[in-house]
Design a protein around this motif. Structure first.
Motif, short mmCIF file in Angstrom:
data_model
loop_
_atom_site.label_atom_id
_atom_site.label_comp_id
_atom_site.label_asym_id
_atom_site.label_seq_id
_atom_site.Cartn_x
_atom_site.Cartn_y
_atom_site.Cartn_z
N LEU A 1 0.85 -1.20 0.00
CA LEU A 1 0.00 0.00 0.00
C LEU A 1 0.88 1.24 0.00
CD1 LEU A 1 -2.69 -1.07 2.64
CD2 LEU A 1 -2.85 -1.19 0.15
N VAL A 2 0.62 2.14 -0.95
CA VAL A 2 1.43 3.34 -1.13
C VAL A 2 0.56 4.56 -0.90
CG1 VAL A 2 2.89 4.63 -2.72
CG2 VAL A 2 2.90 2.12 -2.78
N GLU A 3 1.06 5.54 -0.14
CA GLU A 3 0.32 6.76 0.13
C GLU A 3 0.30 7.66 -1.10
OE1 GLU A 3 0.33 10.65 3.14
OE2 GLU A 3 1.76 9.01 3.43
N LEU A 4 -0.90 8.13 -1.45
CA LEU A 4 -1.00 9.07 -2.56
C LEU A 4 -0.47 10.43 -2.14
CD1 LEU A 4 -4.50 8.27 -4.12
CD2 LEU A 4 -2.25 7.42 -4.78
N PRO A 5 0.33 11.08 -2.97
CA PRO A 5 0.96 12.35 -2.56
C PRO A 5 -0.02 13.50 -2.36
CG PRO A 5 1.39 11.87 -4.88
CD PRO A 5 0.77 10.64 -4.30
N ASP A 6 -1.19 13.46 -3.02
CA ASP A 6 -2.14 14.57 -2.92
C ASP A 6 -3.28 14.27 -1.95
OD1 ASP A 6 -3.19 12.59 -4.47
OD2 ASP A 6 -4.10 13.92 -5.96
N SER A 7 -3.15 13.23 -1.12
CA SER A 7 -4.22 12.90 -0.18
C SER A 7 -4.20 13.86 1.00
CB SER A 7 -4.07 11.46 0.31
OG SER A 7 -2.83 11.28 0.98
N PRO A 8 -5.35 14.07 1.68
CA PRO A 8 -5.40 15.02 2.80
C PRO A 8 -4.48 14.61 3.94
CG PRO A 8 -7.40 13.71 2.69
CD PRO A 8 -6.66 13.44 1.44
N PRO A 9 -3.78 15.56 4.56
CA PRO A 9 -2.81 15.20 5.59
C PRO A 9 -3.45 14.63 6.86
CG PRO A 9 -3.06 17.59 5.45
CD PRO A 9 -3.80 17.01 4.29
N ASP A 10 -4.72 15.03 7.16
CA ASP A 10 -5.35 14.52 8.37
C ASP A 10 -5.94 13.13 8.18
OD1 ASP A 10 -7.15 15.54 6.58
OD2 ASP A 10 -8.59 16.16 8.10
N LEU A 11 -6.09 12.67 6.93
CA LEU A 11 -6.59 11.33 6.66
C LEU A 11 -5.99 10.82 5.35
CD1 LEU A 11 -8.55 9.28 7.98
CD2 LEU A 11 -10.31 10.11 6.43
N PRO A 12 -4.70 10.47 5.36
CA PRO A 12 -4.03 10.05 4.13
C PRO A 12 -4.69 8.83 3.50
CG PRO A 12 -2.46 10.44 5.91
CD PRO A 12 -3.81 10.47 6.53
N LEU A 13 -4.58 8.74 2.17
CA LEU A 13 -5.14 7.63 1.41
C LEU A 13 -3.99 6.76 0.90
CD1 LEU A 13 -7.46 6.11 0.03
CD2 LEU A 13 -7.25 7.72 -1.88
N PHE A 14 -4.05 5.46 1.23
CA PHE A 14 -3.06 4.49 0.77
C PHE A 14 -3.74 3.56 -0.23
CE2 PHE A 14 -1.63 5.99 4.81
CZ PHE A 14 -0.25 5.98 4.76
N VAL A 15 -3.05 3.28 -1.35
CA VAL A 15 -3.63 2.48 -2.43
C VAL A 15 -2.69 1.34 -2.78
CG1 VAL A 15 -4.49 2.50 -4.80
CG2 VAL A 15 -4.86 4.49 -3.34
N GLY A 16 -3.27 0.17 -3.02
CA GLY A 16 -2.50 -0.99 -3.44
C GLY A 16 -3.26 -1.76 -4.51
N VAL A 17 -2.53 -2.60 -5.25
CA VAL A 17 -3.13 -3.41 -6.31
C VAL A 17 -3.37 -4.81 -5.79
CG1 VAL A 17 -2.84 -4.36 -8.63
CG2 VAL A 17 -2.03 -2.05 -8.12
N GLY A 18 -4.58 -5.30 -5.99
CA GLY A 18 -4.92 -6.66 -5.59
C GLY A 18 -5.24 -7.52 -6.79
#
Length: 272
Positions: free
Chosen positions: A164-181
């Motif tokens: 899971l990798v954090e998206l660089p433009d995600s909000p700092p108070d609730l970061p978004l992590f994305v991975g491939v399944g």
């Protein structure tokens, strides 16, 4: 002498009236109430304080449609009255507005007011999503985890999930992590996708879809040779031109045609 008697009676009447007014004031209890704070939102704590000069007072219920409050309790203030307390909470379903808060001090109803404001919109918290929510074995999907803490993890019996990798433009108070399944070759059905964000656990559902079934052979209605005209139709499979059966039959037809042509030429030459 008569004048003195009239004055004496008048003085006695004044004294009686004054005494009666004082007695009424002493026998009518009075109370007070203070709400801290007097402006609150659903779920907030509110302290109720007050006083009651009724010597017979011991405790009293708090009358309010927007507060969950235990009965008022207190202690003797040393002058024949009571200092009162109650620790309340604004109900979760309390509507905005000015609401009365009361209790009984003897025979007197003591009332204050609490202003309830609208509750704050709930802040989004950690969550996990799968996009799309269903797929077949071998297909790839996106696993998304919102996590305000350290790097989250995600697992599933139906998916092989990468880092899971954090998206660089995600909000700092609730970061978004994305991975491939990648969908595993498992039995079709619904499977849990579990994620962990620090100590908090969450889950969602992913559905594995079965492999598509091969298309059935085309059917056309035919009538068997020599069958009576009954109006009934019987379905028989149509051979594909590229099928082995069709190729064999076609080849046989070509050979028979060639053989017939060769025989006809041979007979013609002999007659000639």
């Amino acid at each position: 002498m008569k004048a003195r008697l009239v004055l004496a009676c008048a003085a006695a009447g004044i004294a009686t009236a004054a005494f009666g007014g004082t007695a009424s004031a002493e026998t009518t209890p009075t109370g007070s109430i203070i709400l801290m704070p007097n402006v609150a939102k659903p779920g907030d704590a509110v302290t109720i304080m007050g006083g009651c000069n009724d010597p017979a007072f011991t405790t009293a219920p708090v009358m309010s449609s927007v507060l969950d409050a235990p009965d008022l309790w207190g202690k003797d203030d040393g002058s024949g009255g009571w200092t009162l307390f109650s620790h309340a909470t604004v109900k979760k379903d309390a509507k905005p507005g000015n609401w009365p808060v009361s209790y009984m001090c003897g025979t007197v109803k003591v009332t204050g007011h609490l202003r309830v404001e609208a509750a704050d919109a709930p802040k989004p918290g950690p969550r996990v999503d799968v996009v799309p929510a269903k797929g077949r074995a071998g297909e790839q999907i996106s696993v998304r985890v919102n996590c305000p803490g350290t790097k989250p993890t995600a697992t599933s019996a139906a998916l092989t999930i990468g880092d899971l990798v954090e998206l660089p433009d995600s909000p700092p108070d609730l970061p978004l992590f994305v991975g491939v399944g990648t969908v595993k070759d498992v039995k079709p059905g619904a499977y849990k996708v579990n994620a962990k964000c620090d100590a908090e656990k969450m889950s969602t559902t992913f559905t594995v879809v079965g492999k598509p079934q091969p298309a059935a052979m085309a059917q056309i209605p035919v009538k068997p040779k020599g069958a009576p005209e009954t109006g009934e139709v019987i379905s028989e499979p149509v051979e594909d031109a590229s099928s082995p059966t069709a190729l064999v039959l076609g080849g046989a037809g070509v050979l028979l045609a060639s053989a017939g042509a060769g025989g006809w030429l041979y007979l013609r030459r002999r007659r000639a």
